[in-house]
Design a protein around this motif. Structure first.
Motif, PDB file in Angstrom:
ATOM      1  N   ASP A 164       0.848   4.465  10.089  1.00  0.00           N
ATOM      2  CA  ASP A 164       1.005   4.318  11.675  1.00  0.00           C
ATOM      3  C   ASP A 164       1.249   5.606  12.595  1.00  0.00           C
ATOM      4  OD1 ASP A 164      -0.717   2.472  10.710  1.00  0.00           O
ATOM      5  OD2 ASP A 164       1.420   1.296  10.127  1.00  0.00           O
ATOM      6  N   LEU A 180       2.515  -0.405  -7.030  1.00  0.00           N
ATOM      7  CA  LEU A 180       2.238  -0.885  -4.865  1.00  0.00           C
ATOM      8  C   LEU A 180       0.878  -0.610  -6.068  1.00  0.00           C
ATOM      9  CD1 LEU A 180       5.094   1.439  -3.203  1.00  0.00           C
ATOM     10  CD2 LEU A 180       4.185  -1.207  -3.246  1.00  0.00           C
ATOM     11  N   PHE A 181       0.564   0.719  -6.930  1.00  0.00           N
ATOM     12  CA  PHE A 181      -0.625   0.649  -7.631  1.00  0.00           C
ATOM     13  C   PHE A 181      -0.949   1.072  -9.291  1.00  0.00           C
ATOM     14  CE2 PHE A 181      -3.786   4.145  -9.284  1.00  0.00           C
ATOM     15  CZ  PHE A 181      -4.750   3.703  -7.896  1.00  0.00           C
ATOM     16  N   ASP A 199      -8.835   6.274  -0.582  1.00  0.00           N
ATOM     17  CA  ASP A 199      -8.046   4.757  -0.338  1.00  0.00           C
ATOM     18  C   ASP A 199      -8.112   4.308   0.730  1.00  0.00           C
ATOM     19  OD1 ASP A 199      -5.447   3.705   0.871  1.00  0.00           O
ATOM     20  OD2 ASP A 199      -4.273   5.783  -0.210  1.00  0.00           O
ATOM     21  N   ARG A 200      -8.889   3.300  -0.161  1.00  0.00           N
ATOM     22  CA  ARG A 200      -8.657   1.873   1.325  1.00  0.00           C
ATOM     23  C   ARG A 200      -7.846   1.493   2.120  1.00  0.00           C
ATOM     24  NH1 ARG A 200     -12.802   3.190  -2.668  1.00  0.00           N
ATOM     25  NH2 ARG A 200     -15.014   1.948  -2.909  1.00  0.00           N
ATOM     26  N   GLU A 201      -6.414   1.605   1.497  1.00  0.00           N
ATOM     27  CA  GLU A 201      -5.570   1.109   2.815  1.00  0.00           C
ATOM     28  C   GLU A 201      -5.576   2.752   3.866  1.00  0.00           C
ATOM     29  OE1 GLU A 201      -2.072   0.416   0.539  1.00  0.00           O
ATOM     30  OE2 GLU A 201      -2.356  -0.828  -0.395  1.00  0.00           O
ATOM     31  N   VAL A 202      -5.592   4.161   3.515  1.00  0.00           N
ATOM     32  CA  VAL A 202      -5.806   4.322   4.338  1.00  0.00           C
ATOM     33  C   VAL A 202      -6.739   4.498   4.875  1.00  0.00           C
ATOM     34  CG1 VAL A 202      -6.063   7.362   5.006  1.00  0.00           C
ATOM     35  CG2 VAL A 202      -4.119   6.542   2.955  1.00  0.00           C
ATOM     36  N   ALA A 207      -8.892   1.820   6.026  1.00  0.00           N
ATOM     37  CA  ALA A 207      -7.834   0.743   6.699  1.00  0.00           C
ATOM     38  C   ALA A 207      -6.885   0.747   8.274  1.00  0.00           C
ATOM     39  CB  ALA A 207      -7.983  -0.697   6.032  1.00  0.00           C
ATOM     40  N   ALA A 208      -6.358   1.831   7.568  1.00  0.00           N
ATOM     41  CA  ALA A 208      -5.194   2.392   8.732  1.00  0.00           C
ATOM     42  C   ALA A 208      -5.574   2.828   9.791  1.00  0.00           C
ATOM     43  CB  ALA A 208      -4.403   2.948   8.085  1.00  0.00           C
ATOM     44  N   ASP A 224      -8.147   0.819  11.880  1.00  0.00           N
ATOM     45  CA  ASP A 224      -7.241   0.088  12.913  1.00  0.00           C
ATOM     46  C   ASP A 224      -6.843   0.608  13.952  1.00  0.00           C
ATOM     47  OD1 ASP A 224      -7.960  -1.831  11.203  1.00  0.00           O
ATOM     48  OD2 ASP A 224      -6.073  -2.195  10.231  1.00  0.00           O
TER      49      ASP A 224
END
Length: 622
Positions: free
Chosen positions: A55, A121-122, A163-166, A168-169, A172
């Protein structure tokens, strides 16, 4: 016949104005540039400094004016770098078991392969289900592993997923994602990653950038067509990397209706900051590049962020006010109606015929030029193959500079120099106009389709004028006595030829002094004129016109370097990815400056050269 041909040519020029206007409007309406930074750089910075967060980096990217972050699919290796999994090779696992005196591994764990342990975490097993041909669960001392048989290096490089989290970040944070994809040789991997690419498409994920010199499925026409349809349906925009000839990209571009943006990739170091800034501004302003990929070389974030900030600041300070930052888009659809192309072809037939009549003054050759070019034009209208259109454009591009310098001279008339120069420039301009109309469309603006034969445009006119000059003077040349000034002229022409050779093409050599002079001219004039035009070709053509008053035969030899200015000007407009207004401005500067420098050469010729030659003759005679 001549009057009829002139009338046809003028009508073709006037009636094709809408095509040129349309191109200008499309080019001028798209001036949004996008800068992209690879997420791989952020991974490296976070490894160097564990206190850094995604972030925090994304927030800094946003503040420095970055619009997008490129993202490659995770591999087994990258997942380990991100500390989401740990891997142990089969040989290392065997060593560990021997050292701890445990029971030897049995089938299937006695094969070469990789033992993979997921952190909390994975879930590696869930994400890769069905990806590998074989995978087996294994436990040792309370630690669970997934064993994948095979070559360890190949397994490490296996693509897993984006990487879906990346994603999204990044979204955002207000930035866009540019997924990257390579041409996988394994069909199963290829299909999975194409499906992954389609699956992550959403607002903010608009473009795709391919890795390497090939696009996915490049060697399979059927699969490539399917891939193109998938990209088109999903709404992806392709990115084309300058000088990276990626096999299959052109086919994909046409399959996606030329939904493509030109991208310039450059390395950014602390030492080349100004150079990188100049490249970005020049590429945006002069070459229709709308996306820029910044390869940050700094290993530590404390050095990378100030470098990125400084680069963006320098770009903003020098980028013309008509440009803005944002998400780059392709140019609006732009094509030429067949009737406009037909008019341009008819005009080109008239142009080539008039040129043959003026240069050769031979009825037979004139008729050959007329009927040959007319037959070629009709052939294109029947089969409509672009190669025929390009061949026609090449013929015009070669003819225009030759006809321009060999246009009829009338030294006895008033304002002879200005009128003759204007007439020569006008002929070249007509040829340029016809080329611009013949080769119009998004495929040319985007560099997907190119003008072929640039080398011929550089060589043929010079060779033709050389033969033309020698042909009528061959007897005199063979019998004349050679004196010192002849040698001086020969050395001068040889120097120009050597400079011309070293400066031609993308790999041409440029001195530091010339680089600095270029930058100064760009700062003053917005876009620099071409050196070959305003310093060599046009001035020597002006001098040739002046010399023609006294030496009507010898002046032809000055036309040899003089034609360089006109062929260079024509060549400027055959680089169809350069905005039309930029080419017009550049050529306008060359014409005006070249004429003025030509007047200076005439003064030097009259006031200096003639006196020096007279002194040398007197001393030689005594």
């Amino acid at each position: 016949m001549k009057k009829v041909l002139i009338g046809i040519l003028l009508a073709a020029l006037l009636l094709t104005i809408p095509t040129a206007v349309q191109r200008v409007q499309i080019e001028e309406s798209n001036k949004t540039i996008e800068t992209i930074v690879p997420y791989q750089s952020a991974i490296g910075w976070m490894i160097e400094d564990p206190n850094l967060t995604v972030d925090e980096i994304l927030k800094d990217f946003k503040e420095t004016g970055i619009q997008s972050v490129s993202l490659e699919p995770d591999t087994v290796s990258s997942l380990e770098r991100k500390r989401l999994i740990t891997t142990v090779s089969a040989s290392r696992m065997h060593e560990n078991i021997l050292l701890t005196q445990k029971e030897p591994l049995e089938a299937p764990f006695d094969k070469p392969g990789l033992f993979i342990h997921s952190t909390g975490l994975f879930d590696f097993e869930k994400v890769t289900k069905g990806l590998f041909e074989e995978q087996f669960e294994f436990s040792l001392d309370g630690t669970d592993y997934l064993f994948v048989p095979g070559d360890s290096a190949a397994i490490q490089s296996t693509p897993i997923a984006y990487d879906r989290e990346v994603i999204a970040a990044v979204l955002d944070s207000g930035l866009s994602i540019v997924p990257r994809l390579r041409a996988y040789s394994d069909e199963k991997q290829l299909d999975q990653m194409i499906n992954e690419l389609i699956a992550i498409k959403q607002p903010g994920v608009e473009k795709v950038l391919f890795i390497g010199d090939k696009v996915p499925a490049f060697s399979d026409p059927v699969r490539l067509k399917e891939f193109g349809e998938q990209l088109k349906t999903a709404g992806y925009t392709l990115l084309s990397i300058e000088f990276a000839l990626q096999d299959g990209l052109n086919q994909l571009a046409y399959m996606t209706d030329l939904n493509l943006v030109r991208l310039h990739s450059l390395g950014v170091t602390d030492e080349n900051m100004s150079e990188s800034s100049d490249k970005i501004v020049r590429a945006a302003k002069e070459r229709n590049f709308r996306a820029f990929f910044l390869n940050m070389s700094q290993k530590e974030y404390e050095q990378a962020l100030p470098a990125l900030t400084e680069l963006q600041k320098q770009v903003d300070n020098t980028l013309p006010a008509s440009f803005k930052r944002g998400v780059a888009k392709t140019f609006e659809p732009y094509s030429v109606p067949l009737w406009q192309t037909a008019l341009a072809l008819l005009g080109a037939v008239a142009f080539l015929t008039l040129a043959a009549q003026s240069v050769f003054k031979n009825k037979k050759l004139t008729y050959i030029a007329f009927f040959g070019s007319l037959l070629f034009a009709v052939l294109y209208l029947v089969v409509q193959q672009s190669i025929l259109l390009k061949t026609f454009a090449l013929a015009v591009a070669i003819t225009a500079p030759i006809w321009a310098v060999l246009v009829k001279k009338e030294p006895q008339k008033k304002a002879y120099l200005l009128k003759s120069f204007a007439q020569a420039v006008g002929i070249a301009a007509i040829g340029i106009w016809l080329i611009v109309i013949l080769l119009s469309g998004n495929q040319y603006i985007l560099g997907i389709d190119l003008f072929r034969g640039v080398s011929l445009v550089y060589i043929v006119p010079i060779a033709f004028i050389l033969i033309y000059a020698v042909w009528g003077n061959i007897k005199n040349l063979l019998t004349m006595n050679v004196v010192y000034w002849h040698i001086a002229v020969g050395v001068f022409v040889a120097g120009i030829a050597f400079y011309y050779y070293t400066r031609t093409g993308n790999a041409g050599q440029v001195s530091n002094f010339e680089l600095q002079a270029r930058l100064l001219l760009e700062q003053i004039l917005y876009v620099r004129p071409r050196t070959k035009e305003f310093l060599i070709g046009f001035p020597l053509f002006i001098l040739a016109l002046h010399v023609a008053k006294s030496y009507p035969k010898a002046y032809y030899f000055l036309l040899i370097p003089g034609v360089i200015g006109f062929l260079s000007m024509v060549n400027t407009f055959t680089h169809l990815h350069i905005p039309l207004l930029i080419s017009l401005l550049r050529s306008g500067y060359s014409i005006v400056l070249g004429f003025l420098i030509g007047l200076v050469l005439i003064w030097l010729y009259e006031k200096v050269w003639k006196k020096v030659v007279t002194i040398i003759k007197m001393r030689w005679q005594t």
